[in-house]
Design a protein around this motif. Structure first.
Motif, PDB file in Angstrom:
ATOM      1  N   ALA A  46      22.590 -11.398 -39.977  1.00 34.98           N
ATOM      2  CA  ALA A  46      21.216 -11.499 -40.477  1.00 34.98           C
ATOM      3  C   ALA A  46      20.322 -12.245 -39.489  1.00 34.98           C
ATOM      4  O   ALA A  46      20.750 -13.174 -38.822  1.00 34.98           O
ATOM      5  CB  ALA A  46      21.205 -12.213 -41.817  1.00 34.98           C
ATOM      6  N   THR A  47      19.088 -11.793 -39.395  1.00 32.25           N
ATOM      7  CA  THR A  47      18.077 -12.476 -38.595  1.00 32.25           C
ATOM      8  C   THR A  47      16.861 -12.714 -39.481  1.00 32.25           C
ATOM      9  O   THR A  47      16.737 -12.137 -40.554  1.00 32.25           O
ATOM     10  CB  THR A  47      17.641 -11.624 -37.380  1.00 32.25           C
ATOM     11  OG1 THR A  47      16.980 -10.457 -37.852  1.00 32.25           O
ATOM     12  CG2 THR A  47      18.809 -11.242 -36.513  1.00 32.25           C
ATOM     13  N   THR A  48      15.976 -13.563 -39.028  1.00 31.19           N
ATOM     14  CA  THR A  48      14.750 -13.814 -39.795  1.00 31.19           C
ATOM     15  C   THR A  48      13.738 -12.697 -39.588  1.00 31.19           C
ATOM     16  O   THR A  48      12.765 -12.607 -40.315  1.00 31.19           O
ATOM     17  CB  THR A  48      14.124 -15.162 -39.407  1.00 31.19           C
ATOM     18  OG1 THR A  48      13.866 -15.164 -38.000  1.00 31.19           O
ATOM     19  CG2 THR A  48      15.042 -16.310 -39.768  1.00 31.19           C
ATOM     20  N   VAL A  49      13.973 -11.858 -38.597  1.00 31.47           N
ATOM     21  CA  VAL A  49      13.091 -10.728 -38.309  1.00 31.47           C
ATOM     22  C   VAL A  49      13.901  -9.443 -38.440  1.00 31.47           C
ATOM     23  O   VAL A  49      15.003  -9.338 -37.901  1.00 31.47           O
ATOM     24  CB  VAL A  49      12.503 -10.835 -36.885  1.00 31.47           C
ATOM     25  CG1 VAL A  49      11.646  -9.626 -36.560  1.00 31.47           C
ATOM     26  CG2 VAL A  49      11.714 -12.120 -36.721  1.00 31.47           C
ATOM     27  N   VAL A  53      11.450  -4.336 -36.688  1.00 34.93           N
ATOM     28  CA  VAL A  53      10.297  -5.023 -36.109  1.00 34.93           C
ATOM     29  C   VAL A  53      10.593  -5.378 -34.653  1.00 34.93           C
ATOM     30  O   VAL A  53       9.742  -5.218 -33.777  1.00 34.93           O
ATOM     31  CB  VAL A  53       9.931  -6.280 -36.929  1.00 34.93           C
ATOM     32  CG1 VAL A  53       8.843  -7.088 -36.237  1.00 34.93           C
ATOM     33  CG2 VAL A  53       9.524  -5.905 -38.339  1.00 34.93           C
ATOM     34  N   VAL A  54      11.805  -5.847 -34.389  1.00 39.44           N
ATOM     35  CA  VAL A  54      12.207  -6.154 -33.007  1.00 39.44           C
ATOM     36  C   VAL A  54      12.097  -4.892 -32.154  1.00 39.44           C
ATOM     37  O   VAL A  54      11.568  -4.923 -31.043  1.00 39.44           O
ATOM     38  CB  VAL A  54      13.637  -6.737 -32.956  1.00 39.44           C
ATOM     39  CG1 VAL A  54      14.096  -6.919 -31.517  1.00 39.44           C
ATOM     40  CG2 VAL A  54      13.713  -8.052 -33.714  1.00 39.44           C
ATOM     41  N   LEU A  65      20.373  -4.776 -27.894  1.00 38.33           N
ATOM     42  CA  LEU A  65      20.972  -5.940 -27.224  1.00 38.33           C
ATOM     43  C   LEU A  65      21.060  -7.128 -28.178  1.00 38.33           C
ATOM     44  O   LEU A  65      22.086  -7.820 -28.232  1.00 38.33           O
ATOM     45  CB  LEU A  65      20.147  -6.309 -25.992  1.00 38.33           C
ATOM     46  CG  LEU A  65      20.629  -7.510 -25.190  1.00 38.33           C
ATOM     47  CD1 LEU A  65      22.024  -7.270 -24.631  1.00 38.33           C
ATOM     48  CD2 LEU A  65      19.643  -7.814 -24.065  1.00 38.33           C
ATOM     49  N   LEU A  66      20.001  -7.353 -28.956  1.00 40.78           N
ATOM     50  CA  LEU A  66      20.024  -8.436 -29.945  1.00 40.78           C
ATOM     51  C   LEU A  66      21.155  -8.230 -30.940  1.00 40.78           C
ATOM     52  O   LEU A  66      21.937  -9.141 -31.206  1.00 40.78           O
ATOM     53  CB  LEU A  66      18.678  -8.524 -30.672  1.00 40.78           C
ATOM     54  CG  LEU A  66      18.626  -9.517 -31.839  1.00 40.78           C
ATOM     55  CD1 LEU A  66      18.893 -10.938 -31.368  1.00 40.78           C
ATOM     56  CD2 LEU A  66      17.282  -9.421 -32.554  1.00 40.78           C
ATOM     57  N   ALA A  72      28.641 -10.090 -31.383  1.00 45.17           N
ATOM     58  CA  ALA A  72      29.622 -10.802 -30.559  1.00 45.17           C
ATOM     59  C   ALA A  72      29.755 -12.259 -30.995  1.00 45.17           C
ATOM     60  O   ALA A  72      30.854 -12.824 -31.003  1.00 45.17           O
ATOM     61  CB  ALA A  72      29.222 -10.725 -29.080  1.00 45.17           C
ATOM     62  N   ALA A  73      28.630 -12.876 -31.382  1.00 43.42           N
ATOM     63  CA  ALA A  73      28.664 -14.279 -31.807  1.00 43.42           C
ATOM     64  C   ALA A  73      29.449 -14.457 -33.091  1.00 43.42           C
ATOM     65  O   ALA A  73      30.166 -15.439 -33.273  1.00 43.42           O
ATOM     66  CB  ALA A  73      27.241 -14.804 -31.979  1.00 43.42           C
TER      67      ALA A  73
END
Length: 75
Positions: A46-49, A53-54, A65-66, A72-73
């Motif tokens: 999950a991301t805040t965006v 939108v990215v 890439l994001l 991976a993280a």
């Protein structure tokens, strides 16, 4: 070295620094009593965006890439 706060960040810093330094953790309440104690430690992509939108703002390649780096993280 004095570490203020016995949450996950303070304890992690204390553990790391204690390998080469004398460290004390100062905590007003109980260790991991606040949000650190209530955390389930769940990792997600999950991301805040929103990734759409990215993609709109930075292009499909950067959005991919994001997502790849987030994946991976977590893994």
């Amino acid at each position: 070295i004095a570490i203020i706060g016995g949450g996950i960040t303070g304890l992690s810093a204390a553990l790391s620094l204690s390998q080469n330094h004398d460290v004390v953790v100062l905590e007003q309440g109980s260790v991991a009593e606040g949000s650190s104690g209530f955390s389930a430690g769940i990792l997600s992509l999950a991301t805040t965006v929103d990734l759409r939108v990215v993609e709109q703002q930075f292009g499909r390649e950067n959005a991919a890439l994001l997502y790849s780096r987030l994946s991976a993280a977590v893994n």
